[in-house]
Scaffold this motif. Structure first.
Motif: not given
Length: 378
Positions: A16-18, A161-162, A275-279, A281-286
């Protein structure tokens, strides 16, 4: 009838977030016109790959076996296995660039180099935050302000994190008109932003324009072999433009080829936005590190120009340094607009264009150097 509800019941909160992220990218593309040729297919692709049991990615179905999804196939063949799409896009980019303003003012090469400071600052920041070196290097390249380079480096480095890197790179490229004025004003005075510059371009011969992409490819290939694919295809596109005997191919590279590859690249890279690779905390840091990289690229270029002014009789408008990032031609237009806002009639566009095209070359070289340096430690 239960099978009709199977997909709905399988939706996860992360998916849903995605959907919301995909909708946001589409909104930015349509409503704000931020890089629409790329953000729109990325947004729509993000929705498709996050549908439960989506047919655009590989699925194993009972009684049928594994079926191949088109987006996953495109990703594995044109990005993961060969990096073909981001590299081929550079032919179109090269065909769009006129290096005349740079060749008539070779000093602008320095601003392209100075404006890559954010890359190495971001790599250090990502490493300190706990990212593996291969991931930190890939995240740092967001500061190159060059989407294809970011995608290519993250693929070569086999980063985890591509998708996040691609979204960050293109999102911040689209937000250059918002990010750069803030960063420029942060380190300049109103008086400095009002400095006028006289544009007296030297005549650049056709021979020089033809020789330039060839010479650059050879020199960069010897210094940074890992950059040859990027620089070579960029310069090949420019050679098509400048040779004067392939006008139809030059127009095709600038328009049909660039547009088609951009669309394919956008929808293909969405495979990394599952979703499993994107949602995470690391994504926010990136995203945060990428923003820092963009800001420090701009600040690095401006401060370098201010440093040069300590020794020059005829002062340089330090905003020119900000145009040394790779976001061509957006960054040079932003610098010119800011100059006009400070004082009407202050035309520094061609100086900014010279710095901007040098940034295109410098960012690709920086990507190759990062690959070469990091590879020695992996």
């Amino acid at each position: 009838m239960e099978f009709l509800w199977e997909g709905v019941m399988a939706i996860t909160p992360q998916q849903v977030v995605m959907y919301l992220i995909g909708g946001l990218l589409i909104w930015l593309a349509v409503k704000k016109e931020y890089e629409p040729a790329l953000l729109l297919p990325m947004g729509f692709g993000a929705i498709m790959v996050n549908l439960p049991l989506s047919g655009v990615i590989n699925q194993v179905t009972e009684g049928i076996g594994e079926t191949q999804g088109i987006i996953q196939w495109l990703f594995e063949t044109t990005i993961s296995a060969s990096e073909a799409l981001p590299i081929l896009l550079f032919i179109g980019i090269g065909a769009m660039i006129d290096f005349g303003p740079l060749l008539s003012q070779p000093i602008m090469f320095l601003f392209g180099a100075a404006a890559q400071f954010g890359i190495f600052f971001a790599i250090c920041a990502a490493s300190l935050m706990g990212f593996e070196l291969r991931d930190a290097a890939s995240i740092g390249i967001i500061g190159a302000a060059d989407g294809p380079t970011s995608i290519l480096v993250s693929q070569i480095m086999h980063s985890n994190y591509v998708g996040a890197i691609a979204v960050a790179a293109y999102s911040y490229m689209a937000l250059v008109p918002i990010i750069q004025p803030f960063a420029i004003r942060l380190v300049t005075t109103k008086k400095e932003r009002r400095i006028h510059m006289t544009y007296s371009p030297k005549n650049v011969s056709k021979t020089t324009k033809i020789a330039f992409p060839i010479v650059v490819t050879i020199i960069v290939g010897l210094i940074s072999p890992a950059s040859v694919a990027l620089v070579g295809f960029l310069m090949f596109g420019n050679l098509i433009r400048e040779c004067g005997v392939l006008p139809a191919l030059s127009q095709t590279a600038q328009n049909e080829l660039a547009n088609l590859i951009t669309l394919l690249l956008g929808i293909t890279i969405s495979f990394s936005m599952r979703a499993d690779a994107f949602v995470r905390v690391d994504t926010l840091l990136i995203m945060g590190i990428g923003l820092i990289a963009f800001i420090f690229d701009t600040i690095g270029g401006v401060l370098f120009a201010k440093f040069m002014n300590l020794f020059l009789k005829t002062k340089i408008n330090p905003m020119i340094g900000a145009a040394g990032i790779s976001a061509f031609p957006m960054s040079s237009r932003v610098v010119q607009k800011l100059a006009m806002e400070e004082e009407k009639g202050n035309i520094i566009l061609m100086h900014a264009v010279g710095a901007n095209v040098s940034g295109q070359i410098a960012s690709v070289i920086a990507g190759g150097l990062v690959i070469k340096l990091v590879s020695q430690y992996l």
